[in-house]
Every structure is written in structure tokens, then in C-alpha cells.
Design a protein around this motif. Structure first.
Motif, PDB file in Angstrom:
ATOM      1  N   UNK A 179       0.834  -1.208   0.000  1.00 41.55           N
ATOM      2  CA  UNK A 179       0.000   0.000   0.000  1.00 41.55           C
ATOM      3  C   UNK A 179       0.866   1.253   0.000  1.00 41.55           C
ATOM      4  N   UNK A 180       2.021   1.209   0.669  1.00 43.93           N
ATOM      5  CA  UNK A 180       2.937   2.356   0.648  1.00 43.93           C
ATOM      6  C   UNK A 180       3.536   2.542  -0.751  1.00 43.93           C
ATOM      7  N   UNK A 181       3.854   1.449  -1.422  1.00 46.63           N
ATOM      8  CA  UNK A 181       4.369   1.540  -2.797  1.00 46.63           C
ATOM      9  C   UNK A 181       3.315   2.163  -3.708  1.00 46.63           C
ATOM     10  N   UNK A 182       2.079   1.716  -3.570  1.00 50.98           N
ATOM     11  CA  UNK A 182       0.990   2.257  -4.394  1.00 50.98           C
ATOM     12  C   UNK A 182       0.813   3.753  -4.161  1.00 50.98           C
ATOM     13  N   UNK A 183       0.949   4.201  -2.922  1.00 51.13           N
ATOM     14  CA  UNK A 183       0.709   5.610  -2.601  1.00 51.13           C
ATOM     15  C   UNK A 183       1.863   6.517  -3.013  1.00 51.13           C
ATOM     16  N   UNK A 184       3.109   6.089  -2.812  1.00 51.16           N
ATOM     17  CA  UNK A 184       4.251   6.998  -2.924  1.00 51.16           C
ATOM     18  C   UNK A 184       5.121   6.806  -4.166  1.00 51.16           C
ATOM     19  N   UNK A 185       4.957   5.712  -4.894  1.00 48.41           N
ATOM     20  CA  UNK A 185       5.850   5.457  -6.032  1.00 48.41           C
ATOM     21  C   UNK A 185       5.755   6.541  -7.094  1.00 48.41           C
ATOM     22  N   UNK A 186       4.547   6.932  -7.439  1.00 44.99           N
ATOM     23  CA  UNK A 186       4.378   7.954  -8.479  1.00 44.99           C
ATOM     24  C   UNK A 186       5.038   9.263  -8.107  1.00 44.99           C
ATOM     25  N   UNK A 187       4.849   9.696  -6.864  1.00 43.98           N
ATOM     26  CA  UNK A 187       5.441  10.950  -6.410  1.00 43.98           C
ATOM     27  C   UNK A 187       6.965  10.846  -6.376  1.00 43.98           C
ATOM     28  N   UNK A 188       7.477   9.667  -6.066  1.00 39.87           N
ATOM     29  CA  UNK A 188       8.930   9.489  -5.997  1.00 39.87           C
ATOM     30  C   UNK A 188       9.630   9.574  -7.338  1.00 39.87           C
ATOM     31  N   UNK A 189       8.867   9.477  -8.422  1.00 41.52           N
ATOM     32  CA  UNK A 189       9.491   9.536  -9.749  1.00 41.52           C
ATOM     33  C   UNK A 189       9.908  10.944 -10.147  1.00 41.52           C
ATOM     34  N   UNK A 190       9.399  11.956  -9.460  1.00 43.84           N
ATOM     35  CA  UNK A 190       9.624  13.349  -9.881  1.00 43.84           C
ATOM     36  C   UNK A 190      11.112  13.672  -9.920  1.00 43.84           C
ATOM     37  N   UNK A 191      11.834  13.324  -8.860  1.00 39.59           N
ATOM     38  CA  UNK A 191      13.264  13.648  -8.795  1.00 39.59           C
ATOM     39  C   UNK A 191      14.035  12.899  -9.871  1.00 39.59           C
ATOM     40  N   UNK A 192      13.676  11.629 -10.080  1.00 39.12           N
ATOM     41  CA  UNK A 192      14.396  10.843 -11.088  1.00 39.12           C
ATOM     42  C   UNK A 192      14.111  11.345 -12.503  1.00 39.12           C
ATOM     43  N   UNK A 193      12.875  11.730 -12.767  1.00 35.67           N
ATOM     44  CA  UNK A 193      12.551  12.286 -14.089  1.00 35.67           C
ATOM     45  C   UNK A 193      13.276  13.610 -14.313  1.00 35.67           C
ATOM     46  N   UNK A 194      13.396  14.410 -13.253  1.00 33.18           N
ATOM     47  CA  UNK A 194      14.146  15.664 -13.377  1.00 33.18           C
ATOM     48  C   UNK A 194      15.613  15.388 -13.672  1.00 33.18           C
ATOM     49  N   UNK A 195      16.177  14.358 -13.020  1.00 32.00           N
ATOM     50  CA  UNK A 195      17.570  14.002 -13.278  1.00 32.00           C
ATOM     51  C   UNK A 195      17.747  13.496 -14.704  1.00 32.00           C
ATOM     52  N   UNK A 196      16.782  12.735 -15.198  1.00 24.70           N
ATOM     53  CA  UNK A 196      16.864  12.220 -16.571  1.00 24.70           C
ATOM     54  C   UNK A 196      16.730  13.341 -17.588  1.00 24.70           C
ATOM     55  N   UNK A 197      15.957  14.365 -17.251  1.00 24.86           N
ATOM     56  CA  UNK A 197      15.789  15.498 -18.173  1.00 24.86           C
ATOM     57  C   UNK A 197      17.099  16.252 -18.363  1.00 24.86           C
ATOM     58  N   UNK A 198      18.017  16.130 -17.418  1.00 22.48           N
ATOM     59  CA  UNK A 198      19.294  16.833 -17.517  1.00 22.48           C
ATOM     60  C   UNK A 198      20.387  16.045 -18.212  1.00 22.48           C
ATOM     61  N   UNK A 199      20.073  14.844 -18.689  1.00 22.63           N
ATOM     62  CA  UNK A 199      21.076  14.035 -19.391  1.00 22.63           C
ATOM     63  C   UNK A 199      21.332  14.617 -20.780  1.00 22.63           C
ATOM     64  N   UNK A 200      22.574  14.709 -21.147  1.00 20.53           N
ATOM     65  CA  UNK A 200      22.949  15.252 -22.451  1.00 20.53           C
ATOM     66  C   UNK A 200      22.425  14.343 -23.571  1.00 20.53           C
ATOM     67  N   UNK A 201      21.575  14.853 -24.496  1.00 17.79           N
ATOM     68  CA  UNK A 201      21.040  14.022 -25.591  1.00 17.79           C
ATOM     69  C   UNK A 201      22.129  13.444 -26.492  1.00 17.79           C
ATOM     70  N   UNK A 202      23.294  14.100 -26.520  1.00 17.80           N
ATOM     71  CA  UNK A 202      24.372  13.598 -27.367  1.00 17.80           C
ATOM     72  C   UNK A 202      24.872  12.226 -26.903  1.00 17.80           C
ATOM     73  N   UNK A 203      24.714  11.938 -25.619  1.00 22.48           N
ATOM     74  CA  UNK A 203      25.103  10.618 -25.124  1.00 22.48           C
ATOM     75  C   UNK A 203      24.227   9.535 -25.738  1.00 22.48           C
ATOM     76  N   UNK A 204      22.932   9.805 -25.849  1.00 23.62           N
ATOM     77  CA  UNK A 204      22.028   8.835 -26.475  1.00 23.62           C
ATOM     78  C   UNK A 204      22.341   8.677 -27.959  1.00 23.62           C
ATOM     79  N   UNK A 205      22.639   9.808 -28.621  1.00 24.78           N
ATOM     80  CA  UNK A 205      22.954   9.758 -30.052  1.00 24.78           C
ATOM     81  C   UNK A 205      24.220   8.936 -30.291  1.00 24.78           C
ATOM     82  N   UNK A 206      25.221   9.146 -29.453  1.00 16.75           N
ATOM     83  CA  UNK A 206      26.465   8.388 -29.613  1.00 16.75           C
ATOM     84  C   UNK A 206      26.233   6.906 -29.369  1.00 16.75           C
ATOM     85  N   UNK A 207      25.407   6.565 -28.377  1.00 17.33           N
ATOM     86  CA  UNK A 207      25.132   5.162 -28.082  1.00 17.33           C
ATOM     87  C   UNK A 207      24.345   4.516 -29.226  1.00 17.33           C
ATOM     88  N   UNK A 208      23.396   5.255 -29.826  1.00 20.04           N
ATOM     89  CA  UNK A 208      22.641   4.710 -30.954  1.00 20.04           C
ATOM     90  C   UNK A 208      23.548   4.473 -32.159  1.00 20.04           C
TER      91      UNK A 208
END
Length: 312
Positions: A179-208
Motif C-alpha cells: 500500500x505504501x508503494x501504491x501511494x508513494x511510487x508515483x510521487x517518488x518519480x519526480x526527482x528521477x525524471x528531473x535528473x533524466x531530463x538533464x542528461x545530455x542528448x548527445x550521449x544517447x545519439x552516440x550510443x545509438x
């Protein structure tokens, strides 16, 4: 000569003071925005720390904190000789460990999945749905869970279940974790999504260009890029290992599951407010905070020893 020496010594202080005044004047509106948060921590976090003295006194309500006689470590000795305290400590560690093992990776996994969604409209809809439970209090969610898990009127009645998991000690801890996972998991993604938004897109291009598929992009680009964020949140989570969630447990537990559900927070509440043994409750709360601080320091040191980043 002495007068000249005094002037030379006073000059750096005057320069620092002038620089501080300029900075305060320059960023005065930023400091004004910070003021409510600073006042919150001062009023509700730092000033109440004066109550720690109760743990070392034979506190009498009529005499107050400062006029009550000192008792040394008497209440800590009583606390460590109480079976209910050790039971609450054991339950707290077990429930917090389960929440850490199963609950901490959940926001990371959900953030990785949301990061792969290409449609921004669909992504916003999913985010709204998974964020919503965080804004509901445990009073509301507890009532919903009691209703849904009722063996007479809830979903379980459709399967012929005669006992609710809320009333069964063998299932209660699992119910708390999920029940705690159901309640808090969505809210916990905010920080991780913000961190992912700061990843340099050129890293993905180079990996592709090197032939990486979607899973390899996640493994070799996304996860290493947010590793520092994961470590910092894990360190902070470790410091709260003795806080298993008072609101959730207090709303859901009942006499049938006390043996597996009574945690340090509910123990402090019961001993302090219900039984009126304020020094014993203060001693238990101080023990909880001290252990949390030590775990925070240890996890931070371990992270830096292993070559990762720490809080400081």
C-alpha cells in the motif's frame, strides 16, 4: 603603531561586512522567499528539540521541563528493559527493511518507463494518475482499504475469503509495504525524471550510433547518469530506517496485529500521550533519532569509500 595595527586588523572585517551587506541587498528577494521555509524548520524542528531534556528528567507537568529534577539515564535503562520497546524496534526494522528493498527501486523503475514514453499527452495522463494517491491522506486510503478488503462487502467477498488481510498478522506487513508503494511510487518519480531530463542528448545519439538498443541505452546511459541521485536518495532513506510510517500504521493496525505492527512511532505515541509517561517516550524518541543519525553518517561514509558521491 598599535593604532595602525588595529586598523589593519579591522580592515578585512570591514571588507567582509561590506561584502555581506552587498550580497544581502542583491539577493534580498531570494532570502525573502526562503524565509517561510526557514521559519518552518526553526519553529517545528529546532525549537521543539528543547524537549529532549525530558528524557533526562523526572518530568512533572506542574513543574515544567526546566524545574523538574534531573534523573540521568534512568529512563533509558527502563526503556531497554521493556519488552514492548524491543518488539516495536524489531517490527520497525523489519517493516522499514521491506519498504527499502521493495519500495525504493519502484520509483526508479517507473521513472525509467515514463522516460521511454514518446507521447507527451499520454505521459502527462499517466503521471497524473500515479501522482494522485500521494495527495490522499492515510485516513482516506485506510478507509478505502478497509472497505475494499472487507470479507463481507469488499472485493474479497467475491472470492470467498473469510478473513481480511488487515486482521491477519501473517499478511499485515505485506499489506503495509504494497500500500505504501501504491501511494508513494508515483510521487517518488519526480526527482528521477528531473535528473533524466538533464542528461545530455548527445550521449544517447552516440550510443545509438554504436548500435545500442533501448535496453542498452537505459543500462549504459540513463542509469549511470542518474546514479548520483539514486545514491543520495538512498542515503537519506537509510537515515529514516527507524521511521516506518506512523500515519499508515496508526490508521491500519488493530489489536489483532499488534505483535507485527507496533513500531517505535506508535510506541512513543502510546507511551507518551496515552499512558502519560513522557520521559520514557522522550527517551525512545531520542534513541530513534540518534540511531537514524548514525545510520545516515555511516551510509554517507560507505558511499564515499566505495567511490560514489555523498551528501557532503
Amino acid at each position: 603603531m598599535n593604532h595602525e595595527t588595529a586598523l589593519h586588523r579591522r580592515a578585512p572585517y570591514a571588507a567582509r561586512k561590506s561584502r555581506m551587506i552587498r550580497l544581502l541587498n542583491k539577493y534580498k528577494y531570494y532570502y525573502l522567499l526562503m524565509l517561510p521555509g526557514l521559519l518552518y524548520f526553526l519553529i517545528f524542528k529546532y525549537i521543539p528539540m528543547g524537549g529532549i531534556l525530558i528524557a533526562f528528567k523526572d518530568y512533572k507537568l506542574a513543574k515544567g521541563i526546566f524545574d523538574s529534577p534531573w534523573s540521568g539515564f534512568k529512563w533509558f535503562e527502563i526503556l531497554f528493559q521493556t519488552e514492548d520497546f524491543w518488539l516495536a524496534l524489531r517490527n520497525t526494522v523489519i517493516i522499514s527493511f521491506y519498504k527499502l528493498i521493495f519500495g525504493f527501486p519502484a520509483p526508479i523503475a517507473l521513472a525509467l518507463l515514463l522516460n521511454e514514453v514518446m507521447s507527451s499527452a499520454f505521459k502527462r495522463i499517466i503521471q497524473t494518475i500515479v501522482y494522485f494517491p500521494h495527495f490522499l491522506s492515510w485516513v482516506v486510503l485506510g478507509g478505502m482499504m478497509f472497505t475494499l478488503l472487507s470479507p463481507t462487502t469488499g472485493i474479497l467477498s467475491l472470492f470467498g475469503v473469510s478473513n481480511s488481510p488487515v486482521m491477519q498478522p501473517e499478511h499485515f506487513r505485506s499489506l503495509l509495504v504494497w500500500s505504501n508503494i501504491w501511494k508513494e511510487t508515483g510521487w517518488g518519480t519526480i526527482i528521477y525524471l528531473a535528473a533524466m531530463a538533464g542528461i545530455n542528448p548527445e550521449l544517447y545519439e552516440a550510443a545509438r550510433m554504436d548500435g545500442a538498443n533501448r535496453l542498452q541505452l537505459v543500462r549504459y546511459v540513463t542509469l549511470p547518469s542518474i546514479a548520483s541521485t539514486i545514491v543520495i536518495l538512498l542515503i537519506l532513506r537509510t537515515g529514516h530506517i527507524l521511521s516506518a510510517g506512523f500515519d499508515q500504521v496508526f490508521i491500519l493496525y488493530n489489536p489483532l496485529v499488534y505483535s507485527v505492527a507496533d513500531i517505535l512511532d506508535t510506541y512513543v505515541y502510546r507511551v507518551g500521550l496515552t499512558m502519560g509517561r513522557y520521559p520514557l517516550a522522550a527517551a525512545a524518541g531520542l534513541f530513534q533519532s540518534a540511531v537514524g543519525l548514525l545510520l545516515l553518517l555511516f551510509s554517507n561514509m560507505l558511499s564515499k569509500r566505495l567511490g560514489g558521491s555523498g551528501l557532503w
